[in-house]
Design an enzyme around this catalytic site. Structure first.
Site, PDB file in Angstrom:
ATOM      1  N   TYR A   1       0.802  -1.271   0.052  1.00 44.09           N
ATOM      2  CA  TYR A   1      -0.030   0.092  -0.005  1.00 44.09           C
ATOM      3  C   TYR A   1       1.136   0.820   0.160  1.00 44.09           C
ATOM      4  CZ  TYR A   1      -3.728  -3.259   1.365  1.00 44.09           C
ATOM      5  OH  TYR A   1      -4.892  -3.936   1.140  1.00 44.09           O
TER       6      TYR A   1
ATOM      7  N   PRO B   1     -12.398   0.901  -1.511  1.00 47.11           N
ATOM      8  CA  PRO B   1     -11.351  -0.889  -0.963  1.00 47.11           C
ATOM      9  C   PRO B   1     -10.028  -0.665  -0.160  1.00 47.11           C
ATOM     10  CG  PRO B   1     -11.596   0.358  -3.167  1.00 47.11           C
ATOM     11  CD  PRO B   1     -12.673   0.919  -2.313  1.00 47.11           C
TER      12      PRO B   1
ATOM     13  N   LYS C   1     -12.589  -5.081   2.577  1.00 42.19           N
ATOM     14  CA  LYS C   1     -13.524  -5.351   3.522  1.00 42.19           C
ATOM     15  C   LYS C   1     -15.295  -5.060   2.819  1.00 42.19           C
ATOM     16  CE  LYS C   1     -11.850  -4.965   7.544  1.00 42.19           C
ATOM     17  NZ  LYS C   1     -10.415  -6.128   7.203  1.00 42.19           N
TER      18      LYS C   1
HETATM   19  P1  RFL Z   1     -22.593  -7.032  -5.747  1.00 39.32           P
HETATM   20  O1  RFL Z   1     -21.213  -8.309  -5.903  1.00 39.32           O
HETATM   21  O2  RFL Z   1     -22.976  -6.131  -6.340  1.00 39.32           O
HETATM   22  O3  RFL Z   1     -23.526  -8.349  -6.470  1.00 39.32           O
HETATM   23  C1  RFL Z   1     -24.817  -7.567  -6.710  1.00 39.32           C
HETATM   24  C2  RFL Z   1     -25.800  -8.703  -7.859  1.00 39.32           C
HETATM   25  O4  RFL Z   1     -27.480  -8.035  -7.475  1.00 39.32           O
HETATM   26  C3  RFL Z   1     -27.273  -7.618  -9.008  1.00 39.32           C
HETATM   27  N1  RFL Z   1     -28.171  -6.958  -9.454  1.00 39.32           N
HETATM   28  C4  RFL Z   1     -29.142  -7.055  -9.687  1.00 39.32           C
HETATM   29  N2  RFL Z   1     -30.391  -8.182  -9.710  1.00 39.32           N
HETATM   30  C5  RFL Z   1     -31.061  -8.221 -10.199  1.00 39.32           C
HETATM   31  N3  RFL Z   1     -32.181  -7.114 -10.175  1.00 39.32           N
HETATM   32  C6  RFL Z   1     -31.735  -6.135 -10.050  1.00 39.32           C
HETATM   33  N4  RFL Z   1     -31.940  -5.003 -10.274  1.00 39.32           N
HETATM   34  C7  RFL Z   1     -30.345  -5.940  -9.605  1.00 39.32           C
HETATM   35  N5  RFL Z   1     -29.862  -4.288 -10.028  1.00 39.32           N
HETATM   36  C8  RFL Z   1     -28.267  -5.527  -9.370  1.00 39.32           C
HETATM   37  C9  RFL Z   1     -25.854  -7.494  -9.933  1.00 39.32           C
HETATM   38  O5  RFL Z   1     -25.697  -7.927 -11.011  1.00 39.32           O
HETATM   39  C10 RFL Z   1     -25.033  -8.500  -8.965  1.00 39.32           C
HETATM   40  O6  RFL Z   1     -24.722  -9.352  -9.800  1.00 39.32           O
HETATM   41  O7  RFL Z   1     -22.734  -6.968  -3.998  1.00 39.32           O
HETATM   42  P2  RFL Z   1     -22.216  -8.455  -3.142  1.00 39.32           P
HETATM   43  O8  RFL Z   1     -23.113  -9.138  -3.617  1.00 39.32           O
HETATM   44  O9  RFL Z   1     -22.845  -7.977  -1.702  1.00 39.32           O
HETATM   45  O10 RFL Z   1     -21.076  -8.558  -3.083  1.00 39.32           O
HETATM   46  C11 RFL Z   1     -19.921  -7.244  -2.565  1.00 39.32           C
HETATM   47  C12 RFL Z   1     -19.043  -7.736  -3.075  1.00 39.32           C
HETATM   48  O11 RFL Z   1     -18.282  -7.345  -4.321  1.00 39.32           O
HETATM   49  C13 RFL Z   1     -18.367  -5.498  -2.959  1.00 39.32           C
HETATM   50  O12 RFL Z   1     -18.041  -5.553  -1.266  1.00 39.32           O
HETATM   51  C14 RFL Z   1     -16.143  -6.034  -3.162  1.00 39.32           C
HETATM   52  O13 RFL Z   1     -16.278  -5.827  -3.942  1.00 39.32           O
HETATM   53  C15 RFL Z   1     -15.081  -4.412  -2.815  1.00 39.32           C
HETATM   54  N6  RFL Z   1     -13.946  -4.533  -3.172  1.00 39.32           N
HETATM   55  C16 RFL Z   1     -13.723  -4.990  -2.153  1.00 39.32           C
HETATM   56  N7  RFL Z   1     -13.640  -6.056  -0.811  1.00 39.32           N
HETATM   57  C17 RFL Z   1     -13.099  -6.908  -0.313  1.00 39.32           C
HETATM   58  O14 RFL Z   1     -13.632  -7.642   1.054  1.00 39.32           O
HETATM   59  N8  RFL Z   1     -12.316  -7.008  -0.391  1.00 39.32           N
HETATM   60  C18 RFL Z   1     -10.815  -6.633  -1.776  1.00 39.32           C
HETATM   61  O15 RFL Z   1      -9.973  -6.708  -0.871  1.00 39.32           O
HETATM   62  C19 RFL Z   1     -11.914  -5.920  -2.337  1.00 39.32           C
HETATM   63  N9  RFL Z   1     -11.770  -4.764  -3.130  1.00 39.32           N
HETATM   64  C20 RFL Z   1     -13.969  -4.138  -4.089  1.00 39.32           C
HETATM   65  C21 RFL Z   1     -12.679  -4.037  -4.418  1.00 39.32           C
HETATM   66  C22 RFL Z   1     -14.357  -3.327  -5.089  1.00 39.32           C
HETATM   67  C23 RFL Z   1     -13.681  -2.899  -5.590  1.00 39.32           C
HETATM   68  N10 RFL Z   1     -15.068  -2.204  -7.210  1.00 39.32           N
HETATM   69  C24 RFL Z   1     -14.797  -2.705  -8.460  1.00 39.32           C
HETATM   70  C25 RFL Z   1     -15.916  -0.979  -6.023  1.00 39.32           C
HETATM   71  C26 RFL Z   1     -11.568  -3.888  -5.341  1.00 39.32           C
HETATM   72  C27 RFL Z   1     -12.207  -2.594  -5.837  1.00 39.32           C
HETATM   73  C28 RFL Z   1     -11.670  -1.977  -7.011  1.00 39.32           C
HETATM   74  C1  PHB Z   2      -7.516  -5.865  -4.911  1.00 41.45           C
HETATM   75  O1  PHB Z   2      -6.308  -7.156  -5.558  1.00 41.45           O
HETATM   76  O2  PHB Z   2      -8.492  -6.178  -5.578  1.00 41.45           O
HETATM   77  C2  PHB Z   2      -7.426  -5.440  -3.686  1.00 41.45           C
HETATM   78  C3  PHB Z   2      -6.217  -5.763  -2.184  1.00 41.45           C
HETATM   79  C4  PHB Z   2      -6.281  -4.918  -1.209  1.00 41.45           C
HETATM   80  C5  PHB Z   2      -7.034  -3.851  -1.359  1.00 41.45           C
HETATM   81  C6  PHB Z   2      -7.904  -4.239  -2.075  1.00 41.45           C
HETATM   82  C7  PHB Z   2      -8.084  -3.971  -3.041  1.00 41.45           C
HETATM   83  O3  PHB Z   2      -7.275  -3.439  -0.428  1.00 41.45           O
END
Ligand code: RFL
Ligand code: PHB
Length: 394
Positions: free
Chosen positions: A205, A297, A301
């Site tokens: 980081y 992010p 978490k």
């Molecule tokens: P999701 O994954 O957004 O899934 C929601 C689903 O609902 C669908 N949907 C619908 N379906 C039917 N009708 C509708 N009207 C609908 N509207 C939406 C969507 O198409 C989708 O398939 O939510 P969920 O399941 O709560 O999961 C949450 C996680 O995806 C999210 O918190 C993480 O990705 C966040 N995040 C990270 N979390 C970690 O714990 N560790 C990480 O290292 C981490 N890195 C990240 C991240 C999120 C990122 N972005 C893109 C925001 C890194 C990034 C860059």
């Molecule tokens: C990732 O690998 O996508 C990633 C890892 C750590 C973070 C956020 C995203 O804090």
């Protein structure tokens, strides 16, 4: 119009939250149907999280979807914080009784859950259009949607809103029934995925005057890098060359020299936001995961919170069906929110510690310097970071 179908729990969204809830309910013999707006391929193509807490890994294992994660996931016992031209390792395991995190992509978690759902023969409607929910404030919640051109009605006992931040469930709750707490940060993250070995064995980081950077990975041959960019930045404005050049500028010379670059497989911009809607229950509608809350992010978490929520919600629903007790359902929101606010605090803190925001003046910058110096020198400060990063108890 087809005859109304019936299920015990209608799950909206097939992200990690919806799929895991479906699996935990199926495992307990509770009937459920998932409605997903997108195609299966589209859901699997979204590159998102990469870090699993040990507690999340155990939940996945108990759900019978931990096999590949335990085989292919990379266990990490530390992270590096880089600032002022040097790198400082934070030991995660020493202060936490041996805990670490597992590097295993959200795409893989999703794939494992989808495979398991298919093996369970549990129903999912992909590309469900115009999903609309109603009746959850009364005794017969109902979900309507269009699938392959036909209108469907699904009756159920409960609706689980697992449809992410832009879903339909949270906005269906009457205005004024939810309290919203929100902070939008004046920056985004530009992510790049590529088929090159990671620059280091652990995540780095980086705090830099030009903006935050993160060196992460998916496997020993696949890397994920992030650059702080302007909020709403257009990813196509960044050629691979421009990305690598900017990343090198933000890394210390030794790390920059070790960086192996290559053509990107994916590039995208994510906003930075903190958001909580509470309570997470309205009548027979329960919100879980990003549908109820967002963290920036930086603390890794988001996915872990989604898994934690679903663990609590599944326990409550199982208690309801097996013991006819409402106790777990009544406690769900408060129980989940206590943990969510801890993660909100930690994610906000990590974000504030490592990013350069245009709207913060010299005073905030000097505080950041002081906090980083303290972190580099103080075992107590490192222990606090480690304890939160590996995940607070479920
Ligand atoms: P999701 O994954 O957004 O899934 C929601 C689903 O609902 C669908 N949907 C619908 N379906 C039917 N009708 C509708 N009207 C609908 N509207 C939406 C969507 O198409 C989708 O398939 O939510 P969920 O399941 O709560 O999961 C949450 C996680 O995806 C999210 O918190 C993480 O990705 C966040 N995040 C990270 N979390 C970690 O714990 N560790 C990480 O290292 C981490 N890195 C990240 C991240 C999120 C990122 N972005 C893109 C925001 C890194 C990034 C860059
Ligand atoms: C990732 O690998 O996508 C990633 C890892 C750590 C973070 C956020 C995203 O804090």
């Amino acid at each position: 119009m087809t005859r109304p179908a019936r299920t015990q729990v209608a799950i909206i969204g097939s992200g990690p939250a919806g799929l895991l809830l479906g699996r935990l309910l199926t495992q307990a013999g509770i009937d459920n149907i998932i409605l997903e707006r997108r195609s299966k391929d589209h859901v699997l193509s979204r590159i998102r999280a990469g870090v699993l807490e040990e507690g999340s890994a155990r939940i996945l294992e108990d759900a019978g979807v931990g096999g590949r994660m335990r085989e292919e996931g990379l266990v990490h016992h530390g992270i590096d914080i880089a600032f002022g031209g040097g790198r400082h390792r934070i030991d995660l395991s020493g202060p936490t009784g041996g805990k670490g995190v597992i590097i295993y992509g959200q795409t893989e978690v999703t794939q494992d859950l989808m495979d398991r759902r298919e093996a369970d023969d549990a129903p999912t409607f992909y590309e469900a259009e115009d999903v609309a929910i109603s009746g959850f404030d009364r005794h017969m919640p109902e979900t309507r949607f269009i699938h392959e051109g036909r209108a469907h009605t699904l009756l159920c006992d409960f609706i689980a809103g697992c449809d992410g931040f832009h879903g339909v469930c949270r906005p269906s709750v009457p205005q004024g029934a939810l309290d919203i707490a929100e902070r939008v940060y004046p920056a985004g993250w530009l992510g790049l995925l590529c088929e090159t070995p990671p620059v280091s064995g652990e995540l780095i980081y980086v705090r830099h005057g030009r903006g935050f950077a993160l060196c992460s990975m998916r496997s020993p041959t696949r890397s994920r890098y992030y650059l702080q960019c302007a909020a709403g930045e257009d990813a196509t404005a960044w050629s691979d060359e421009r990305f690598w050049e900017e990343l090198k500028r933000r890394l210390d010379p030794e790390t920059a020299a070790a960086l192996v670059t290559g053509p990107s497989i994916e590039k995208s911009v994510a906003p930075l936001r903190s958001f909580v809607a509470e309570p997470m229950r309205f009548g027979r509608l329960f919100l879980a995961g990003d549908a109820a809350h967002i963290v920036p992010p930086t603390g890794a978490k988001g996915l872990n919170l989604a898994i934690g929520d679903v663990h609590y919600l599944a326990e409550a629903l199982i208690e309801y069906y097996q013991e006819r007790s409402q106790r777990g359902l009544e406690a769900y929101s408060e129980r989940a929110l206590a943990r969510i606010w801890q993660a909100e605090r930690f994610s906000w803190w990590m974000t504030s510690l490592l990013h350069s925001f245009a709207d913060t003046g010299r005073f905030a910058q000097k505080l950041q310097d002081a906090e980083l110096a303290y972190l580099a020198d103080s075992r107590a400060a490192q222990a606090a970071l480690a304890e939160n990063y590996v995940g607070l108890p479920l």
